[in-house]
Design an enzyme around this catalytic site. Structure first.
Site, mmCIF file in Angstrom:
data_model
loop_
_atom_site.group_PDB
_atom_site.id
_atom_site.type_symbol
_atom_site.label_atom_id
_atom_site.label_comp_id
_atom_site.label_asym_id
_atom_site.label_seq_id
_atom_site.Cartn_x
_atom_site.Cartn_y
_atom_site.Cartn_z
ATOM 1 N N LYS A 88 29.407 45.612 47.282
ATOM 2 C CA LYS A 88 30.356 46.478 48.000
ATOM 3 C C LYS A 88 30.272 46.207 49.499
ATOM 4 O O LYS A 88 29.216 45.812 50.002
ATOM 5 C CB LYS A 88 30.012 47.950 47.747
ATOM 6 C CG LYS A 88 30.425 48.462 46.381
ATOM 7 C CD LYS A 88 30.177 49.956 46.258
ATOM 8 C CE LYS A 88 30.471 50.461 44.858
ATOM 9 N NZ LYS A 88 31.902 50.445 44.500
ATOM 10 N N ARG A 106 32.065 51.029 33.416
ATOM 11 C CA ARG A 106 32.710 50.843 32.117
ATOM 12 C C ARG A 106 31.824 50.043 31.162
ATOM 13 O O ARG A 106 31.914 50.204 29.949
ATOM 14 C CB ARG A 106 34.095 50.196 32.314
ATOM 15 C CG ARG A 106 34.057 48.834 32.922
ATOM 16 C CD ARG A 106 35.419 48.384 33.468
ATOM 17 N NE ARG A 106 35.780 49.055 34.715
ATOM 18 C CZ ARG A 106 36.924 48.861 35.363
ATOM 19 N NH1 ARG A 106 37.819 48.036 34.877
ATOM 20 N NH2 ARG A 106 37.174 49.508 36.486
HETATM 21 N N1 BES Z 1 31.592 53.729 41.265
HETATM 22 C C1 BES Z 1 32.747 52.961 41.541
HETATM 23 C C2 BES Z 1 34.015 53.808 41.648
HETATM 24 C C3 BES Z 1 34.080 54.745 42.824
HETATM 25 C C4 BES Z 1 34.635 54.323 44.015
HETATM 26 C C5 BES Z 1 33.638 56.035 42.707
HETATM 27 C C6 BES Z 1 34.712 55.187 45.079
HETATM 28 C C7 BES Z 1 33.725 56.900 43.758
HETATM 29 C C8 BES Z 1 34.258 56.478 44.951
HETATM 30 C C9 BES Z 1 32.969 51.922 40.459
HETATM 31 O O1 BES Z 1 31.851 51.445 39.818
HETATM 32 C C10 BES Z 1 33.647 50.765 41.112
HETATM 33 O O2 BES Z 1 33.050 50.175 41.955
HETATM 34 N N2 BES Z 1 34.878 50.501 40.722
HETATM 35 C C11 BES Z 1 35.638 49.442 41.286
HETATM 36 C C12 BES Z 1 36.379 48.771 40.153
HETATM 37 C C13 BES Z 1 36.982 47.467 40.530
HETATM 38 C C14 BES Z 1 35.908 46.425 40.829
HETATM 39 C C15 BES Z 1 37.847 46.997 39.384
HETATM 40 C C16 BES Z 1 36.621 50.050 42.280
HETATM 41 O O3 BES Z 1 37.077 51.180 42.070
HETATM 42 O O4 BES Z 1 36.877 49.414 43.299
HETATM 43 ZN ZN ZN Z 2 30.965 49.768 40.870
#
Ligand code: BES
Ligand code: ZN
Ligand code: ZN
Length: 478
Positions: free
Chosen positions: A253, A327
């Protein structure tokens, strides 16, 4: 905050401060109208005014105020009252249907998380006393109000329990620590608790969950809590995403997006809060809470984009982004949960996608699944309980976006839109045929955590999912 009910008329209750809600109409004939007017109070909007010489705090409320408004107004008033030096506060009833929202406002609004502050100043206010007397002078039945009080306190305290867990740092609340919390809760509330460590997860072929946790020093744990009443009317399975930290893994991230990712365990915390409250409410429903507690980190042994994982149900997953890890964990936990328990319903709670926040805003939980009636019943329960839910619809075109050329399914979508739905459609691959209509997925990415106060919430975890699910479960018992 201690909340009590008294069968004395308001005037006879001994307390340091009286809280009164005033409508514009009520203000016209209010005994302190002159001085309140001088102070600028007009009984409008969210106005609050305190007449210390009368030990009276007044709070504006609309004539036709909804339960939601009573809940939020109470939270504001209690926060303000906590700034004074009064130990006790009393208040009348404003119609029996507003009692539960007012209790929630008081208990959730007075929540503070101070575990990491070296100096704390406890609030002088420690007790709120509700009279059975209505604001208009009529009286309500004590026993009925007391039932409402006891139930609402259990629910609101479970919500605060969830907030406490979510707010703890990833250093403190590791997958191992989550297992200890579950164990302690089981001991206290007479629940069964089974914990699967890495070797059991390997034996059960939960390779997707294991891959996500592989680069962490804190090994993954699968937690299974059970509440079994003597004569259950229904069996419900709850599944929670418990990413105690989500760095994104090798698909790391950005620095600013990583901050707050301790909240990626909020789904797991919510299901613990729900089973805690169900056992205290003694509902005639058997509840199973399954939690995938995992940390998504980087390292020489990290799972990678390009890996193919075989999930518990035998399906293969092409990993194209290690940040779509929730997921993968849920794929295995859903598989394990369905194999372990034949439930009437299966609900999963997960801070799954940033896309859910884009779709619905930061306050609303995304509701997804195949059963329209079931989803709608949750939207209704949420509204009554003081949470926001919005249904995000599936369609067969979105389903095609997670097709993989290499494996059975891909962990990310080929298009950048509708990410909350494509994530849910990914999970659908791990829902057994006979459970399709019995499954609902809740994306609490936006609703589970806040960095600015709103409604009854202060900075941090909100406990999203707890109140609405308990409302839904209680309605099943009627
Ligand atoms: N934990 C995150 C989702 C999230 C983002 C929760 C912001 C709360 C606040 C999840 O694991 C994630 O990183 N999802 C990605 C998915 C993408 C890589 C397809 C996202 O939402 O960017
Ligand atoms: Zn994630
Ligand atoms: Zn995540």
């Amino acid at each position: 905050m201690n909340v009590k009910l008294s069968n004395q008329p308001l005037a006879l209750i001994d307390a340091n401060l009286t809280l009164e809600f005033i409508t514009p109409k009520g203000f016209e004939t209010h005994p302190h109208r002159a001085i309140l007017t001088q102070a600028g109070f007009k009984a409008e909007g969210e106005q609050l005014c305190t007449l210390h010489e009368h030990r009276l705090m007044v709070c504006a409320i609309a004539e036709d105020a909804t339960a939601e408004l009573y809940r939020a107004t109470m939270a504001n008033a209690i926060k303000a009252a906590m700034g004074f030096n009064y130990a006790t506060l009393k208040i009348a009833q404003y119609g029996t249907s507003m009692f539960a929202p007012m209790i929630e406002g008081a208990v959730l609004g007075s929540y503070r998380f101070e575990q990491y502050k070296s100096e704390t100043k406890p609030s002088a206010l420690t007790q709120i006393i509700f009279s059975t007397e209505n604001h208009d002078g009529t009286t309500n039945d004590f026993d009925e109000l007391e039932i409402t009080l006891n139930q609402t306190l259990i629910i609101a305290k479970a919500t605060n329990f969830v907030r406490d867990l979510v707010n703890q740092t990833p250093y403190d609340m590791t997958p191992q620590a989550m297992a200890v919390v579950a164990d302690t809760l089981a001991e206290k509330n007479d629940l069964e608790c089974t914990i699967l460590d890495v070797s059991s997860l390997e034996a059960k072929k939960m390779n997707a969950m294991l891959a996500v946790g592989r680069a962490s020093h804190n090994p993954p744990h699968l937690i299974h809590l059970t509440y079994k009443p003597a004569n259950p009317q229904k069996i419900i399975t709850l599944v929670g995403k418990g990413l105690t930290y989500d760095s994104g893994g090798l698909s790391l991230k950005a620095a600013t997006s990583m901050v707050t990712m301790k909240m990626d365990k909020a789904g797991a915390c919510a299901v613990m809060g729900i089973i805690k409250a169900v056992s205290e409410l003694k509902l005639d429903i058997e509840v199973h809470a399954f939690i995938g507690a995992v940390e998504n980190m980087i390292g020489g042994n990290a799972y990678k984009p390009d890996d193919v994982l075989r999930a518990k149900n035998g399906k293969t997953i092409e990993v194209r982004n290690t940040d779509a890890e929730g997921r993968l964990v849920l794929a295995d936990v859903l598989g394990y949960a369905q194999e372990s328990v034949k439930a009437d319903y299966i609900f999963d709670f997960a801070t799954l996608t940033g896309a859910c926040m884009v779709a619905l805003g930061p306050y609303t939980t995304g509701v997804m699944g195949h059963n329209q009636e079931l989803k709608e019943s949750f939207v209704n329960a949420a509204e009554k309980a003081g949470e926001y839910c919005g249904i995000l619809p599936f369609n067969r075109h979105l389903k095609k976006l997670i097709k993989s050329d290499l494996a059975d399914v891909c962990n990310v979508s080929s298009k950048p839109y509708g990410g909350a739905i494509t994530a849910a459609l990914f999970l659908d691959n791990f829902i057994d045929e006979d459970m399709k209509e019995k499954w609902v997925h809740f994306d609490i990415a936006g609703s589970a955590y806040t960095e600015s106060a709103w409604d009854v919430h202060t900075y941090g975890g909100t406990g999203a999912g707890v109140r609405m699910t308990l409302k839904w479960l209680m309605e099943q018992c009627k």
